[in-house]
Design an enzyme around this catalytic site. Sequence first.
Site: not given
Ligand code: FES
Length: 173
Positions: A103, A122
């Site tokens: 992500h 997140h």
């Molecule tokens: S950086 Fe891992 S869920 Fe956003």
Amino acid sequence: MERCSKLVDIGRRQFLRGSAFAAAGVATAVSLPTQAKAASALALVEYPSNKLANVSDLKPNEPFDVGYPDDDAPGVLLKLGTRVQGGAGPDGDIVGFSTVCPHKGFPLTYNADDHSFNCPGHYSRFDADAGGQQIWGQSTANLPQYALRIDDKGDIYAEGVDELLYGRLSNVL
Ligand code: FES
């Protein structure tokens, strides 16, 4: 006045022709979705065959730190104890994954209780038993998994990665 209008007219046609070419260029540039372009770039990548460890280095269900395809790409090897998707070795239970969240690049931690990788950024979660499939969260990609080969001495080689590593345009720089 007449001459002046012709010049303007020629200018307009030249402009329109140029616009058509520009539009065609844009259409070509956007005709492939970004992920398809990334996938085609991955298909062209020549992965190194890197020895990462020996089977004897691995303890059951404990991450063994590695870097692949280079030292700037952290990951782990795991001996999960049961045959799994993408598992290598005689028991089909040795896997390797990037430990950078797809992500936004936070470093992942491994939860030995449920064989998941967890992101403190997140809270995305990825399943080590299911090829790094995302269980929950905001990532739009699964966790990159290594293609592993184990030779008759038990040496473990990584020879590919199935998803684009976070922050890279190509897995091999
Ligand atoms: S950086 Fe891992 S869920 Fe956003």
